[in-house]
Structure formats: structure tokens, C-alpha cells
Enzyme design. Structure first.
Site, PDB file in Angstrom:
ATOM      1  N   GLU A 175      34.509  40.624  34.243  1.00 42.07           N
ATOM      2  CA  GLU A 175      33.408  41.376  35.820  1.00 42.07           C
ATOM      3  C   GLU A 175      34.563  41.094  36.707  1.00 42.07           C
ATOM      4  O   GLU A 175      34.423  40.010  37.516  1.00 42.07           O
ATOM      5  CB  GLU A 175      32.303  40.790  35.572  1.00 42.07           C
ATOM      6  N   GLU A 201      28.490  44.334  28.018  1.00 37.72           N
ATOM      7  CA  GLU A 201      27.603  43.428  28.261  1.00 37.72           C
ATOM      8  C   GLU A 201      26.463  43.621  29.009  1.00 37.72           C
ATOM      9  O   GLU A 201      26.636  44.872  29.999  1.00 37.72           O
ATOM     10  CB  GLU A 201      28.525  42.325  28.850  1.00 37.72           C
TER      11      GLU A 201
END
Ligand code: IDC
Length: 313
Positions: free
Chosen positions: A146, A239
Site C-alpha cells: 500500500e 487485501e
């Protein structure tokens, strides 16, 4: 039949993840928590149960690349710890291989905000691990969990920043092993699939990730997803959470259902956060449970019980 027996080695065709016969494949699975902190859950008995009882087809090994929660990550460790982490990843992949599960190797950047912060370490890691995992056809690489801040401007990481990183790391992997699917993170904690769709990378066999936490990310992010898909972007939700973005807070069943229906409608693969007994909403195991396999429903949190439901849908 195990998932791998069913699909074999996967690749990307147009906007889809496909099997050897070019049929669209949807994988569903569970992500470990930080491997530096919860290595004990990487074991064959647990993964076998997830496959047989929960219908899981992929496990994600989240290897934090930098310091988090009192634990050093790969980039800020010493060589001994780095070797241990690589051993654990090889062990996880071997277990998945024996069970016919797919396995995602995740360079889990988080508090190292910008993937370019540790490009050298990422290249070092992926070169080393690609050589070790070359013979395993069940492996998928995720090169930056991320991205979330540009180091100089302290503003969002731009898609150009990520492209710059990906253009170095992808060839480093491909030089050693040019057969694996590689997944690239996107801007704003992997929500910027719209930006990726506007300027996709010039590599074959890659996908882009979108992460959502159902209680926090709603229609606005779903609109970005729909836009990216309308532009044929191959997306893998590596995710997601059924609660709030900080991993805690309330579970939102209604919003989770909207997301999961959307993903299932397009056969988008998805992986739930997280395999641990940490006292937080997003853990699938209750804090009192110290077992690392052989879980009963009583050992599962509300998130864990929802996970079972989501995997089976
Ligand atoms: C969270 C964990 C939490 C930990 C924190 C920092 O659930 O226990 O203290 O990381 O290490 C992400 C990240 C993922 C986060 C998760 C929940 O990829 O590492 O885990 N999350 O906040 N992105 C959005 C949410």
C-alpha cells in the site's frame, strides 16, 4: 481436487486472471498478519483446514518490509533476520504447494509509505526469493502492498512514483523468473485503480490491486473499481476487511455484502485480512485462542465467521 489441480499455473489474459485453458479463475483466501510478529500461523495443519473447511484457495504471506508494531521489517533488519523471513516464506510456499493452494508473497510496505524508499531492498528481496521459488508454479508476487505517501512532498504517492518503482522491480523478478503473475499496488493505500487504468504499465502478466475496508470505503471506491474495470484493468483484491480501515471498529455486514457481491459478479479474486488472534476486529481468531491450527467455530471472531461465509459464496 485441490485448487491447483483444478486450475494449474495461472496467467493474466486481458482483464482477467485465467487458468491454463484460459478460463477465468477466482481465488479466495486469507492473509497472514505481519510475518515478523505472527510466524506461528504458517503451518500445514492450519492451511489444510482453511482449504478443506473454509474453501480457501490462496494464502497471502504478508512480509512487512519495514518496522511496525515493535518489530523490525525486512529492510531495517539484519541479515540473519532477513534469512529467517525468507525461510518462512519458502516454508509457506512449500506448504501451499503440497496442499495445492496458491500462495502470494507480499512485500508489505506500510510505514515505509513510498515504495521508492526501499527499492534496493525490494530488488534484493525479490531477486533472492525468485530464485528460491522459481520451481513453484503456485506463487504470485505482490510488489508493494500500500503506497501511501511521497517522501519529499509528504503528499500522496503518485501513480508515477509507483510506476517508477515497478519498472525497476518487475524486470528484476523477470530476469530470474518470467513466468509468475506480479501484482502492483496503487495510490492511496491501494485505492487508486482509476489512476492505474488511465496509465497501465507496459508489462505482460501483471495485475493491479485494490484494497477496501467495508465500513470505511464505500460507493466512492466502488466507483473507482467500476471505472477501472470499464477500462479493462485486471484487478486482484489482495487485501480487504469487513470493518474499519484501521483494522478495528465495527464490522459492517451490509457494506461487506455489497462489496463481495460486486467482486463475485466479476470473478475478482479477494483475500481477507488477517490470520491472527490479535485483539482487533479484523483478526479471524479470538484472543483467548492460543492454538495455531485445529480451529473450531468457537475459536473464530465475528470476522472469522464472516470469512467462512465469504469464502464459501
Ligand atoms: C494493521 C493491523 C494492526 C497493526 C497495523 C500496523 O491490523 O494490528 O497494528 O496494521 O502494523 C492495511 C494494511 C494492514 C493493516 C490493515 C488494518 O495493509 O497492514 O493492518 N490495513 O489497518 N491497509 C488498510 C487497512
Amino acid at each position: 481436487m485441490t485448487p491447483f489441480e483444478k486450475y494449474g499455473k495461472l496467467h493474466v489474459e486481458g482483464k482477467n486472471l485465467v487458468d491454463e485453458k484460459n478460463n477465468v479463475v477466482q481465488l479466495k483466501g486469507i492473509s497472514t498478519h505481519n510475518l515478523n510478529e505472527y510466524p506461528q500461523y504458517v503451518n500445514a495443519e492450519a492451511f489444510k483446514q482453511f482449504r478443506d473447511e473454509y474453501n480457501v484457495s490462496i494464502m497471502r504471506l504478508a512480509m512487512y518490509s519495514a518496522f511496525a508494531d515493535d518489530h523490525a521489517g525486512y529492510s531495517d533488519s539484519d541479515d540473519e533476520h532477513r534469512a529467517k523471513l525468507e525461510d518462512l516464506i519458502v516454508k509457506g510456499v512449500e506448504i501451499c504447494d503440497q496442499l495445492g493452494l496458491y500462495c502470494m508473497v507480499d512485500w508489505h510496505i506500510l510505514f515505509d509509505y513510498d515504495p521508492n524508499m526501499h527499492t534496493d531492498m525490494a530488488i534484493r528481496f525479490f531477486k533472492s526469493i525468485s530464485a528460491k521459488l522459481k520451481k513453484f508454479d503456485n506463487v504470485i508476487y505482490e510488489i508493494c502492498n500500500e503506497p501511501n505517501m511521497n517522501l519529499e512532498t509528504k503528499e500522496e504517492t503518485s501513480w508515477d512514483d509507483i510506476r517508477n518503482y515497478a519498472k525497476q522491480v518487475i524486470p528484476a523478478i523477470r530476469e530470474i523468473d518470467d513466468t509468475k503473475v506480479i501484482i502492483v499496488g496503487t495510490t492511496i493505500w491501494s485505492q487508486g485503480v482509476d489512476k492505474a487504468a488511465d496509465a497501465p504499465l507496459d508489462f505482460d502478466n501483471i495485475m493491479y490491486t485494490l484494497h477496501f475496508y467495508a465500513d470505511t470505503h464505500r460507493d466512492q471506491l466502488r466507483d473507482k473499481f467500476k471505472y477501472a474495470r470499464s477500462k479493462d484493468l485486471p484487478i486482484f483484491v489482495t487485501e480487504f476487511g469487513v470493518g474499519r480501515a484501521d483494522g478495528d471498529g465495527d464490522i459492517n455486514e451490509e457494506q461487506s455484502k455489497i462489496w463481495i457481491d460486486l467482486l463475485n459478479g466479476e470473478k475478482i479474486s479477494h483475500i481477507i485480512w488477517n490470520l491472527s488472534n490479535k485483539a482487533e476486529t479484523s483478526s479471524i481468531i479470538v484472543p483467548e485462542c492460543k492454538k495455531t491450527s485445529g480451529f473450531t467455530d468457537a475459536d473464530l471472531t465475528p470476522c472469522g465467521l464472516m470469512m467462512k461465509d465469504i469464502m464459501r459464496k
